[in-house]
Scaffold this active site. Structure first.
Site, PDB file in Angstrom:
ATOM      1  N   LYS A  48       0.839   8.547 -62.156  1.00 41.89           N
ATOM      2  CA  LYS A  48       1.018   9.933 -61.719  1.00 41.89           C
ATOM      3  C   LYS A  48       0.770  10.075 -60.227  1.00 41.89           C
ATOM      4  CE  LYS A  48       0.719  10.585 -66.236  1.00 41.89           C
ATOM      5  NZ  LYS A  48       0.382   9.537 -67.195  1.00 41.89           N
TER       6      LYS A  48
ATOM      7  N   ASP B 123     -11.818   6.453 -67.087  1.00 36.57           N
ATOM      8  CA  ASP B 123     -10.355   6.453 -67.018  1.00 36.57           C
ATOM      9  C   ASP B 123      -9.927   7.395 -65.890  1.00 36.57           C
ATOM     10  OD1 ASP B 123      -7.661   6.454 -67.447  1.00 36.57           O
ATOM     11  OD2 ASP B 123      -7.729   7.229 -69.490  1.00 36.57           O
TER      12      ASP B 123
ATOM     13  N   ALA C 102      -6.641   8.603 -64.208  1.00 37.44           N
ATOM     14  CA  ALA C 102      -5.174   8.569 -64.303  1.00 37.44           C
ATOM     15  C   ALA C 102      -4.500   9.671 -63.494  1.00 37.44           C
ATOM     16  CB  ALA C 102      -4.743   8.665 -65.766  1.00 37.44           C
TER      17      ALA C 102
ATOM     18  N   TRP D 163      -6.967  11.697 -74.968  1.00 38.99           N
ATOM     19  CA  TRP D 163      -5.612  11.136 -74.987  1.00 38.99           C
ATOM     20  C   TRP D 163      -5.525  10.259 -76.244  1.00 38.99           C
ATOM     21  CZ3 TRP D 163      -3.983   6.068 -72.459  1.00 38.99           C
ATOM     22  CH2 TRP D 163      -2.594   5.978 -72.367  1.00 38.99           C
TER      23      TRP D 163
END
Ligand SMILES: Cc1ncc(COP(=O)(O)O)c(C=O)c1O
Length: 389
Positions: A242, A207, A209, A126
């Site tokens: 999300k 991470d 997400a 990302w």
């Protein structure tokens, strides 16, 4: 004095959204934007979120400050969802943050504060990862993580890179649903990875997400749970954007897994101090909703059911795309076994532009597609246009 500044480049994804909006062709398809979309192209509010918001409206009786650590009940429930009971709670320091980005920034600030210098990132990643780390004063070091033409995770390259890392270096890992590649690290590979990280004395920053968008809520954190059980210290940055559809509400948390409860207290106070001198305290609304959902059996069940519907929609589109594309590009059969919202297609920038100009199919120049941007009815048409390239 403002003359000392230079204009910063526009975010290419935001620019793409603008171009897509202006396109008046009826069959246009947006595979660029990184949000979940349903079969009608809408980014829905979860039923459980709506219900929790109604309750919140009726019951909330103050808008007084929450404090730099945020909502402690939210923190506790969110950790249960992420870490289960793998780690003694007294060894966890959690602080609520403005989304996953806020969690990553606080993690980077903490690493910098404790004297850390380098953070290893598998590429591509990302794009905001490297930017956040650099802004916090860290030095990102990249290694190749994914081979786009063959659609394979370069696990051996990753292990070799981490074996050359210096003790005390940080290493960024995606818990699951890798953005932008969808590439999967198997449980056996997580075990090998965790062993190398422990042996080299590296600090993992994981991470998370997209929990629930890959193979399932528990499955998507199985590697992470193994890792934190093996290493003495770790950081986990969680985004609720999300998984709870709360994008604009900015809900997330940073968790530190520490070797002792006194270390957890020290880390927590440092995270709170960093928050205090930045945004002071996180926004309440999104975290209050997540707290309500996770502490109410009925809301939680409904949230899980709706998340599972989203996950299945993504896996079905993945299968259909892979099936249609594999006879032209054999490697794209892998799209079916990749996970999460994104895949990175082996397209030249000229192909991306042709798809956009001739067929109204929008994606960034990198060839990253958001699988959830596709409606089932559009899949065959998109496949045909890809095959005509
Ligand atoms: C891999 C990854 N990490 C973190 C985030 C941060 O999400 P947010 O700050 O919106 O919660 C995103 C958002 O797109 C992401 O893709």
């Amino acid at each position: 004095m403002f003359d000392a500044l230079t204009r910063q480049p526009d975010d290419p994804l935001l620019a793409l959204i603008g171009l897509y909006r202006k396109d008046e062709r009826p069959g246009k398809v947006d595979l660029g934007v990184g949000v979940y979309r349903d079969e009608t192209g809408h980014t829905p509010i979860f039923r459980a979120v709506k219900a929790a918001e109604k309750r919140l409206l009726e019951t909330q009786d103050s808008k007084s400050y929450v404090g730099p650590e945020g909502d402690l009940v939210f923190i506790d429930h969110l950790w249960t969802l992420v870490g289960g009971d793998t780690i003694d709670r007294s060894h966890i320091a959690g602080v609520q943050t403005p989304g996953g980005s806020g969690a990553l920034r606080l993690a980077a600030d903490l690493i910098h504060q404790m004297g850390g210098k380098r953070i290893w990132i598998g590429l591509p990643s990302w794009p905001n990862h490297a930017s956040i780390f650099k802004t916090a004063g860290l030095e990102p070091a990249g290694y190749p993580f994914f081979d786009v033409p063959t659609q394979t995770v370069l696990f051996d390259t990753m292990i070799t890179a981490l074996q050359s890392a210096a003790a005390g270096d940080a290493v960024l890992l995606h818990a699951s649903c890798h953005n932008p590649t969808g590439g999967v690290i198997t449980q056996a590979q997580w075990m090998e990875l965790a062993a190398v990280i422990a042996e080299r004395g590296l600090l993992p920053l994981v991470d998370l997400a997209y929990q629930g968008f890959g193979r399932g809520l528990d499955e998507d954190v199985a590697g992470l749970r193994h890792l934190i059980g093996v290493v003495p210290e770790a950081l986990v940055a969680v985004s609720c954007s999300k998984s709870f559809g709360l994008y604009r509400e900015r809900a997330g948390a940073i968790f530190a897994v520490t070797a002792s409860s006194s270390s957890a207290d020290t880390v927590r106070s440092n995270l709170a101090g960093l928050a205090r001198t930045s945004y002071s305290m996180p926004p309440d609304h999104g975290a209050a909703i997540v707290r309500m959902i996770l502490s109410d059996a009925e809301l939680k069940r409904d949230w899980q059911a709706e998340l599972e519907t989203m996950r299945l929609r993504i896996t079905n589109i993945r299968r259909a795309l892979a099936e249609g594309l594999r006879d032209r590009w054999q490697a794209l059969g892998a799209v079916a076994s990749q996970e999460g919202m994104f895949s990175l297609l082996p397209l030249a920038e000229a192909d991306v532009m042709r798809l956009r100009n001739e067929h109204g199919i929008y994606m960034p120049g990198s060839g990253r597609i958001n699988i959830a941007g596709l409606k089932t009815a559009e899949v065959d048409g998109v496949i045909a246009n890809f095959k005509n390239l």
